[in-house]
Design an enzyme around this catalytic site. Structure first.
Site, PDB file in Angstrom:
ATOM      1  N   THR A 152      15.224   0.146 -11.125  1.00 55.81           N
ATOM      2  CA  THR A 152      15.664  -0.768 -10.069  1.00 55.81           C
ATOM      3  C   THR A 152      15.967   0.137  -8.879  1.00 55.81           C
ATOM      4  O   THR A 152      16.437   1.270  -9.069  1.00 55.81           O
ATOM      5  CB  THR A 152      16.920  -1.578 -10.467  1.00 55.81           C
ATOM      6  OG1 THR A 152      17.986  -0.669 -10.724  1.00 55.81           O
ATOM      7  CG2 THR A 152      16.680  -2.427 -11.705  1.00 55.81           C
ATOM      8  N   HIS A 153      15.681  -0.326  -7.689  1.00 55.22           N
ATOM      9  CA  HIS A 153      15.798   0.510  -6.476  1.00 55.22           C
ATOM     10  C   HIS A 153      14.950   1.782  -6.597  1.00 55.22           C
ATOM     11  O   HIS A 153      15.267   2.789  -5.973  1.00 55.22           O
ATOM     12  CB  HIS A 153      17.246   0.902  -6.188  1.00 55.22           C
ATOM     13  CG  HIS A 153      18.220  -0.228  -6.304  1.00 55.22           C
ATOM     14  ND1 HIS A 153      18.542  -1.047  -5.244  1.00 55.22           N
ATOM     15  CD2 HIS A 153      18.912  -0.699  -7.379  1.00 55.22           C
ATOM     16  CE1 HIS A 153      19.423  -1.971  -5.659  1.00 55.22           C
ATOM     17  NE2 HIS A 153      19.656  -1.777  -6.944  1.00 55.22           N
ATOM     18  N   SER A 274     -10.289  15.495  -1.615  1.00 51.49           N
ATOM     19  CA  SER A 274     -10.036  15.758  -0.208  1.00 51.49           C
ATOM     20  C   SER A 274     -11.077  16.753   0.281  1.00 51.49           C
ATOM     21  O   SER A 274     -11.477  17.649  -0.466  1.00 51.49           O
ATOM     22  CB  SER A 274      -8.631  16.332  -0.045  1.00 51.49           C
ATOM     23  OG  SER A 274      -8.553  17.074   1.151  1.00 51.49           O
ATOM     24  N   LYS A 280      -6.733  17.985  -4.604  1.00 55.79           N
ATOM     25  CA  LYS A 280      -6.338  16.574  -4.464  1.00 55.79           C
ATOM     26  C   LYS A 280      -7.183  15.624  -5.325  1.00 55.79           C
ATOM     27  O   LYS A 280      -8.371  15.828  -5.510  1.00 55.79           O
ATOM     28  CB  LYS A 280      -6.469  16.140  -2.997  1.00 55.79           C
ATOM     29  CG  LYS A 280      -5.450  16.781  -2.076  1.00 55.79           C
ATOM     30  CD  LYS A 280      -4.034  16.312  -2.334  1.00 55.79           C
ATOM     31  CE  LYS A 280      -3.671  15.070  -1.565  1.00 55.79           C
ATOM     32  NZ  LYS A 280      -3.762  15.197  -0.129  1.00 55.79           N
ATOM     33  N   ASN A 282      -7.055  11.699  -4.870  1.00 62.05           N
ATOM     34  CA  ASN A 282      -6.362  10.664  -4.112  1.00 62.05           C
ATOM     35  C   ASN A 282      -6.600   9.273  -4.687  1.00 62.05           C
ATOM     36  O   ASN A 282      -7.715   8.941  -5.075  1.00 62.05           O
ATOM     37  CB  ASN A 282      -6.811  10.693  -2.651  1.00 62.05           C
ATOM     38  CG  ASN A 282      -6.368  11.970  -1.955  1.00 62.05           C
ATOM     39  OD1 ASN A 282      -5.354  12.555  -2.326  1.00 62.05           O
ATOM     40  ND2 ASN A 282      -7.144  12.411  -0.971  1.00 62.05           N
ATOM     41  N   GLU A 287      -4.801   2.463  -2.834  1.00 63.01           N
ATOM     42  CA  GLU A 287      -4.262   2.358  -1.468  1.00 63.01           C
ATOM     43  C   GLU A 287      -4.986   1.283  -0.673  1.00 63.01           C
ATOM     44  O   GLU A 287      -4.382   0.567   0.138  1.00 63.01           O
ATOM     45  CB  GLU A 287      -4.361   3.708  -0.760  1.00 63.01           C
ATOM     46  CG  GLU A 287      -3.381   4.725  -1.334  1.00 63.01           C
ATOM     47  CD  GLU A 287      -3.632   6.138  -0.805  1.00 63.01           C
ATOM     48  OE1 GLU A 287      -2.664   6.772  -0.391  1.00 63.01           O
ATOM     49  OE2 GLU A 287      -4.789   6.598  -0.814  1.00 63.01           O
ATOM     50  N   LYS A 322     -13.907 -20.571   9.224  1.00 58.92           N
ATOM     51  CA  LYS A 322     -14.659 -19.902   8.174  1.00 58.92           C
ATOM     52  C   LYS A 322     -14.477 -18.374   8.099  1.00 58.92           C
ATOM     53  O   LYS A 322     -14.283 -17.838   6.999  1.00 58.92           O
ATOM     54  CB  LYS A 322     -16.135 -20.292   8.270  1.00 58.92           C
ATOM     55  CG  LYS A 322     -16.349 -21.740   7.806  1.00 58.92           C
ATOM     56  CD  LYS A 322     -17.693 -22.314   8.143  1.00 58.92           C
ATOM     57  CE  LYS A 322     -17.842 -22.832   9.559  1.00 58.92           C
ATOM     58  NZ  LYS A 322     -16.931 -23.932   9.942  1.00 58.92           N
TER      59      LYS A 322
HETATM   60  N1  ARG Z   1     -20.486 -25.538  13.340  1.00 61.27           N
HETATM   61  C1  ARG Z   1     -19.507 -26.567  13.378  1.00 61.27           C
HETATM   62  C2  ARG Z   1     -18.253 -26.121  12.635  1.00 61.27           C
HETATM   63  O1  ARG Z   1     -18.331 -25.245  11.860  1.00 61.27           O
HETATM   64  C3  ARG Z   1     -20.021 -27.806  12.740  1.00 61.27           C
HETATM   65  C4  ARG Z   1     -19.386 -29.049  13.250  1.00 61.27           C
HETATM   66  C5  ARG Z   1     -19.825 -29.290  14.633  1.00 61.27           C
HETATM   67  N2  ARG Z   1     -19.327 -30.544  15.103  1.00 61.27           N
HETATM   68  C6  ARG Z   1     -19.230 -30.830  16.409  1.00 61.27           C
HETATM   69  N3  ARG Z   1     -18.714 -31.970  16.710  1.00 61.27           N
HETATM   70  N4  ARG Z   1     -19.585 -29.992  17.327  1.00 61.27           N
HETATM   71  O2  ARG Z   1     -17.200 -26.629  12.877  1.00 61.27           O
END
Ligand code: ARG
Length: 465
Positions: A152-153, A274, A280, A282, A287, A322
């Site tokens: 601990t610690h 290294s 070394k 590593n 990490e 995305k």
């Molecule tokens: N490439 C767009 C996205 O990933 C698709 C949807 C586009 N829709 C629009 N109303 N422009 O969001």
């Protein structure tokens, strides 16, 4: 695609800022699957003719085969993956391609594609966590009774077993799997048919498309379905929590591998040398797992901030959903694979671990407990007496069980010869038999439980691993 309303084309900058194809081409499989489900439904509902549906289906299948073989050739003028597929379809089958987009919009299309992608990502994380847990249990079984210092610690606290320590991570990763399973269960409703935002007047069959894509059913509100990305944030939050656990395990390996500890020798396959210091070894992989956790948390933050304050329904900000998800997924899967390899192949130096345990007065609590039990001394007083014993051992530079009985009795006359049975690290560990404790018997019990879990746990899709 929207040329009807615009006289001039977009500027180069507009094209560049608008194009999502560099990253959303990763959705091509999902996009084609979604279109196949949609066109089959359009045909069955006689919204388009059966003959057209057949032509479109064949075209989509061909595009899928092309992408599988050559990848997606990017054309920024075509913005995103949805328009790439549609444009290629038009090249292949002519104007009938234009019927595919009946009763849908890119808004429900992308929401559907992305849910399908995140669903697969949840399943992949679950399978990788299963592999990591399997490696942890195997190593824990080898080291059910190997003594190491519990900290601990980061100060030596009480002796524990290495098996117990490794199984602590098994528990964390089991909860992470539950988080992915719960994210998956919530996301598994199909947005397709929500169209741009308000639904559609065509007589579509949303139950059919949902079932065809493996969803539990259609989403219940079209505005919500096209405009929330909470399912992606759920995934990122499970990923971030998993990454935090991974980074803690990585940190243990980094500490244990440093020379003053010398508890482990990392496998060659997960160490680097290294360029200047030949001695070394590593722990770079560990990490980087520790570092990646920061980036994964950053991805979650990025998407949360993107979504914050967006009014209903779709806004183009959401195209930025995305990249953080794709980035986090790549980092997470690499981190899981790296930690699984390290857990499986690291050499544990159990002699060094035991030595460190014996050095640290780790059984001081056992002495205090012995005084309570054998001499009926209140714990607070026992703690005080033990403090004096530790001070003496420190002054003499010896372990607690190397002190002479006379020296112990000079501190408190109630101490007898029998105390030595409680001062060894083995006795200490063996005594901690409470449920979930570190005694080898308890660890064995937990290994059995873990093995049952690993054999009975199925994927969210209901398959055994
Ligand atoms: N490439 C767009 C996205 O990933 C698709 C949807 C586009 N829709 C629009 N109303 N422009 O969001």
């Amino acid at each position: 695609m929207w040329g009807g309303r615009f006289a001039a084309g977009p500027s180069d900058v507009m094209r560049a800022i608008n194009a999502s194809i560099p990253f959303d081409k990763a959705l091509w499989r999902q996009d084609i699957a979604g279109s196949l489900a949609h066109v089959a439904m359009l045909g069955r509902q006689q919204i388009i003719s059966a003959a057209d549906a057949e032509i479109i289906t064949a075209g989509l299948n061909q595009i899928g085969a092309e992408y599988a073989e050559h990848g997606v050739a990017e054309d920024w003028a075509l913005e995103d993956i949805h328009m790439h597929v549609e444009a290629r379809l038009a090249e292949l089958i002519g104007p009938v391609a234009g019927r595919l987009h009946t009763a849908r919009s890119r808004n429900d299309q992308v929401a559907t594609d992305f849910r399908l992608w995140v669903r697969d990502a949840c399943d992949a994380a679950d399978a990788a966590l299963h592999a990591l847990q399997t490696a942890l249990v195997a190593r824990a079984e080898e080291h059910v009774a190997s003594i190491m210092p519990g900290f601990t610690h980061l100060q030596i606290a009480q002796p524990v077993t290495l098996g117990h320590h490794l199984l602590a991570y098994f528990e964390m990763f089991a909860r992470d799997r539950d988080r992915f399973a719960s994210a998956r269960a919530r996301l598994n409703q199909c947005p397709l048919g929500s169209a741009a935002l308000a639904g559609t007047g065509f007589p579509i069959d949303r139950d059919a498309t949902a079932a065809a894509l493996g969803f539990d059913g259609p989403t219940a509100n079209s505005l919500d379905a096209v405009s929330d990305r909470d399912f992606a944030i759920d995934y990122l939050s499970a990923a971030a929590q998993t990454a935090l656990h991974l980074s803690r395990l990585a940190e243990e390996f980094i500490i244990w591998a440093s020379q003053p500890y010398g508890f482990v020798r990392l496998p060659d396959s997960f160490s680097t040398g290294s360029s200047i210091m030949p001695q070394k070894r590593n722990p770079d992989a560990a990490e980087l797992v520790r570092g990646h956790a920061g980036r994964i948390v950053g991805c979650q933050t990025a998407l949360m901030i993107t979504m914050k304050g967006l009014p209903l329904a779709y806004s183009k900000d959401m195209q930025d959903d995305k990249p953080p998800v794709f980035e986090a997924e790549g980092l997470l899967m690499l981190s899981l694979a790296a930690m699984t390899g390290m857990v499986a192949d690291t050499g544990f130096d159990t002699t060094a671990m035991r030595k460190a345990t014996e050095r640290g007065f780790a059984t001081a609590t056992d002495l205090a407990d012995w005084l309570v039990r054998q001499a009926d001394i209140p714990f607070r007083e026992a703690h005080h007496i033990t403090g004096a014993v530790v001070r003496l051992a420190e002054d003499k530079g010896v372990a607690l069980d190397a002190l002479a009985l006379a020296d112990l009795q000079a501190i408190d006359a109630r101490i007898t010869d029998a105390v030595y049975g409680a001062l060894s690290v083995d006795a200490s560990v063996a005594s901690r038999t409470s449920y979930g404790g570190t005694a080898p018997d308890q660890v064995r019990l937990q290994i059995e439980r873990a093995r049952t879990y690993l054999s009975e746990r199925t994927t969210a899709a209901g398959e055994t691993l």
